[in-house]
Design an enzyme around this catalytic site. Structure first.
Site, PDB file in Angstrom:
ATOM      1  N   LYS A  18      -4.635  36.967  43.691  1.00  0.00           N
ATOM      2  CA  LYS A  18      -5.150  37.582  44.930  1.00  0.00           C
ATOM      3  C   LYS A  18      -5.184  39.097  44.807  1.00  0.00           C
ATOM      4  CE  LYS A  18      -1.073  39.373  46.510  1.00  0.00           C
ATOM      5  NZ  LYS A  18      -0.775  40.802  46.629  1.00  0.00           N
ATOM      6  N   ASP A 150       3.431  34.933  49.365  1.00  0.00           N
ATOM      7  CA  ASP A 150       2.027  34.759  48.991  1.00  0.00           C
ATOM      8  C   ASP A 150       1.669  33.315  48.608  1.00  0.00           C
ATOM      9  OD1 ASP A 150       1.529  37.501  49.351  1.00  0.00           O
ATOM     10  OD2 ASP A 150       2.167  37.957  47.303  1.00  0.00           O
TER      11      ASP A 150
END
Ligand code: C5P
Length: 310
Positions: A18, A150
């Site tokens: 990401k 995350d």
């Protein structure tokens, strides 16, 4: 589908890295975590996790690829993910379940791109399929949040707004494909150390934490130039304070034509947005001549989160 994959030699999952297109950070809460408002985008740089049956009770892993500094014992986040899944969802036969995970790493370690979280997300999905566990995506995301901030996004992918610790997700509307150049470093930055420097510098936002409206509008209309102009990261100053060369790297990327340049998460990976694929090639050549980064990669986003490879 799951059974077929198992019979052909394990369950194979790939999980994207990401970038945070925006990262607004508030003060630290009582739980030791900072409250965030972030916009995540999953990009086409993947770790892979293969799960195969092992002896009852065994949960182990081996690593290939870019693995310096990654533990291969029970402290590995993917091993912890498999163990947690077994304990929570393994049912009365949980002691019969065993797995060996092979983790092929391409996401930079301690690079601000959620590589460890990607491996945990991959392990959750691969083991759920291997062990034929009855857990839906929301169950996996909830378990994931216990492992790392995350992990829920690594399961979800695409582009999403993350709040709370980054663990509460809502999809963000986007048009088009975004072409990024990533400048990586073979010397990672510790996420807790970057947050600590952030606190020492007194940078926490005091007002309402909200995702950046200009960025969300630009993403919804596919206006790549406006997206580049709206990139922001509250951790960037702290990361540069720990690694001053990142400031030079960001400036070099902008000079070479990037529409936007940003430290990814807690760094040290820097992400540069370009208008298209050709511009990304040109920018990667320019950046490779600066000697300010160890590696240069071209990626595109958004891409889906953890997926089974058939
Ligand atoms: O959740 P994760 O394990 O990725 O976080 C690593 C560290 O980063 C935490 O221990 C904490 O020091 C810091 N962190 C934080 N606030 C967040 C996310 C991470 O302070 N929202």
């Amino acid at each position: 589908m799951a059974q077929m994959t198992v019979e052909t030699g394990g369950v194979h999952v790939r999980v994207p890295a990401k970038i945070n297109l925006a990262l607004a950070v508030g003060p630290m809460s009582d739980d030791g975590y900072h409250r965030l408002a972030t916009v995540f985008q999953a990009v086409s740089l993947y770790d892979e996790v293969v799960a195969i049956w092992a002896d009852a009770g065994e949960v182990s892993c081996s690593l290939t690829g870019e693995i310096i500094g990654v533990p291969a014992d029970s402290s590995n986040l993917a091993v912890r993910a498999a163990e947690l899944l077994r304990q929570r969802y393994g049912g009365p036969d949980r002691d019969e379940l065993g797995v060996h995970l092979t983790i092929k790493k391409a996401i930079p370690v301690a690079g601000g791109m959620a590589g460890g979280s990607a491996d945990a997300a991959g392990a959750l999905l691969a083991c759920a399929v291997l062990w034929d566990i009855d857990a839906d995506p929301d169950d996996l995301r909830e378990l994931g949040a216990l492992l790392g901030s995350d992990v829920p996004f690594a399961l979800t992918g695409m582009t999403a707004v993350g709040t709370d610790r980054g663990t509460h997700l809502a999809p963000a509307l986007t048009r088009g494909t975004y072409h990024w150049v990533l400048a990586t470093s073979d010397k990672g930055l510790s996420t807790p150390a970057v947050y600590q420097r952030f606190d020492e510098l007194g940078l926490a936002r005091t007002g309402l934490l909200e995702p950046d409206v200009a960025l969300l509008t630009a993403l919804a209309s596919g206006d790549v130039e406006a997206v580049g102009a709206a990139l922001s990261n509250d951790l960037q100053t702290a990361a540069i304070s720990l690694r001053p060369s990142l400031g030079e790297l960001l400036a070099a990327g902008k000079d070479a034509g990037a529409l936007g340049a940003i430290v990814s998460g807690s760094g040290p990976t820097c992400a540069f947005l370009t208008r298209g694929e050709n511009e990304a090639v040109d920018l990667s050549i320019a950046l490779s001549h600066t000697n300010l980064a160890t590696g240069i990669k071209r990626v595109a986003g958004p891409v889906p989160g953890a997926r089974l490879l058939s």
